[in-house]
Design a protein around this motif. Structure first.
Motif, short mmCIF file in Angstrom:
data_model
loop_
_atom_site.label_atom_id
_atom_site.label_comp_id
_atom_site.label_asym_id
_atom_site.label_seq_id
_atom_site.Cartn_x
_atom_site.Cartn_y
_atom_site.Cartn_z
N THR A 93 29.79 46.77 2.04
CA THR A 93 29.77 47.03 3.48
C THR A 93 28.80 46.03 4.11
N VAL A 94 28.96 45.80 5.42
CA VAL A 94 28.06 44.90 6.13
C VAL A 94 26.65 45.49 6.16
N LEU A 128 24.78 44.58 3.13
CA LEU A 128 24.33 43.19 3.09
C LEU A 128 23.01 43.02 3.84
N TRP A 129 22.87 43.71 4.97
CA TRP A 129 21.60 43.66 5.70
C TRP A 129 20.48 44.29 4.88
N ILE A 169 25.39 36.99 0.46
CA ILE A 169 25.82 37.93 1.49
C ILE A 169 26.79 37.28 2.47
N GLU A 170 26.62 35.98 2.75
CA GLU A 170 27.57 35.33 3.66
C GLU A 170 28.94 35.19 3.02
N THR A 172 30.15 37.02 0.67
CA THR A 172 30.70 38.36 0.55
C THR A 172 31.18 38.88 1.90
N CYS A 173 30.46 38.56 2.95
CA CYS A 173 30.83 39.06 4.28
C CYS A 173 32.19 38.53 4.73
N LEU A 198 34.57 41.25 4.01
CA LEU A 198 34.51 42.38 4.93
C LEU A 198 35.07 42.02 6.30
N MET A 217 30.86 35.79 12.18
CA MET A 217 29.93 36.04 11.08
C MET A 217 28.53 36.35 11.63
#
Length: 361
Positions: free
Chosen positions: A95-96, A99-100, A334-335, A337-338, A341, A356
């Protein structure tokens, strides 16, 4: 000596690398299946664990997370909180929000987070990266990556229960697994980042009634205006092709093999006049292949991904010991992977472009 614990049986792909690295050793393994953990521990002569938190309490410095993808962030957060360095299998999270959380945890931990995208370490991908860096292709502005791999047989466990892949992969829309395709391309593009993602999917064709797309095509626009096309297909009847790439620049182009006798090939202008003709990529090997791939040791030849499974371990150990920065860090993880999503959201919205988030801010 870096003491390493591995969680998840898939992490055994790194064991040979740690065993051959003079500055590291695997001292613990963990798996929910006690039979698996004990078998692995007996093989390595280390202590087995069934509970991840118990392994974190052991005398280890770093953790390799090789569990199902929905476990990656929760386990990474616990490991970082316990003061352990982390190497995480792909994708970084599901999930986003995750990632945060991961970004903030790594930034506050003072520990290394290494995103284990091993396709970046395939020798030919490293060679193309070197060619780009040395200007062989001129200014690069377009690339493609495809991951075509029928995993329907993995949707069930041997006892007939649904596996994690059914929910977290086969029932997801868009490109749920982009990093094998995207990671090498983003390294070729250097200090660029994905700015926008748009995705279209076919919907279910081979398995009517499910939610996922049999094939999805995702287009990424980078901050510098470059374009990337990604295709994912994990259910269609066809031969596998899990590592197709192409690259276009102002002075040359690259295409990997499609199969059936095809080969990796390049066209380099290099001052020549007349038409453009393909040449074998291997023709440029001595000129552009990074040194450690040119003369691999015997141990490298035995490892997966053309020796890449050794080099990724070497780079992780060097980062943990303060010799270098992580070659693929948390922001890359994370980028990339995003993109998965955002592609899901875009596919649900009929292909609408999704921006993004700026995780580096």
């Amino acid at each position: 000596m870096l003491k390493v614990g591995i969680v998840g049986a898939r992490g055994m792909s790194t064991v040979m690398g740690f065993g051959e690295n003079p500055d590291s050793e695997v001292t613990a393994v963990c798996d929910l299946d006690e039979g698996v953990s004990r078998s692995l521990a007996d093989r390595l002569g280390v202590r087995p664990y069934r509970v991840f938190e118990d392994m974190l309490g052991a005398d280890i410095d770093a953790v390799v997370i090789a569990t199902p993808m929905q476990c990656h962030v929760p386990q990474a957060l616990k490991a970082l909180e316990a003061g352990k360095h982390v190497m995480s299998e792909v994708t970084a999270g599901v999930t986003v929000d995750e990632l945060w959380w991961l970004k903030e945890a790594v930034e506050g931990s003072g520990r290394v987070y290494f995103f284990a995208e091993n396709y970046c370490y395939i020798p030919e991908n490293q060679m193309v990266r070197s060619m780009v860096a040395q200007g062989a292709f001129g200014e690069v502005y377009y690339a493609e990556g495809e991951y075509l791999h029928d995993i329907r047989s993995l949707a069930k466990y041997p006892d007939g229960r649904d596996s994690w892949r059914r929910h977290w992969q086969l029932e997801r829309r868009g490109n749920f697994y982009p990093t094998h395709s995207l990671g090498p391309i983003m390294q070729w593009f250097g200090d660029d980042r994905v700015a926008e993602v748009s995705c279209f999917g076919t919907g279910p064709v081979m398995i009517p009634g499910r939610r996922g797309d049999d094939t999805s095509v995702t287009v990424c626009r980078t901050a510098k205006g470059r374009l990337i096309r990604l295709r994912l297909d994990c259910v269609s009847d066809r031969p596998h092709n899990m590592a197709y790439y192409s690259l276009q620049g102002t002075e040359g182009a690259y295409e990997s093999e499609r199969g059936f006798g095809d080969a990796k090939k390049v066209w380099i202008r290099d001052g020549r006049e007349g038409g453009a003709f393909w040449e074998p990529l291997d023709k440029y090997r001595d000129r552009f292949m990074p040194e450690r791939y040119l003369r691999p040791e015997e141990r490298h030849a035995k490892a997966g991904h053309g020796g890449g499974d050794f080099y990724i371990v070497d780079d992780f150990v060097d980062a943990c010991l303060g010799r270098s920065r992580p070659a693929i860090d948390v922001y890359d993880g994370i980028e990339w992977t995003c993109v998965a999503l955002l592609s899901q959201a875009s596919a649900e919205a009929g292909g609408k472009a999704m921006a993004m988030p700026d995780f580096r801010g």
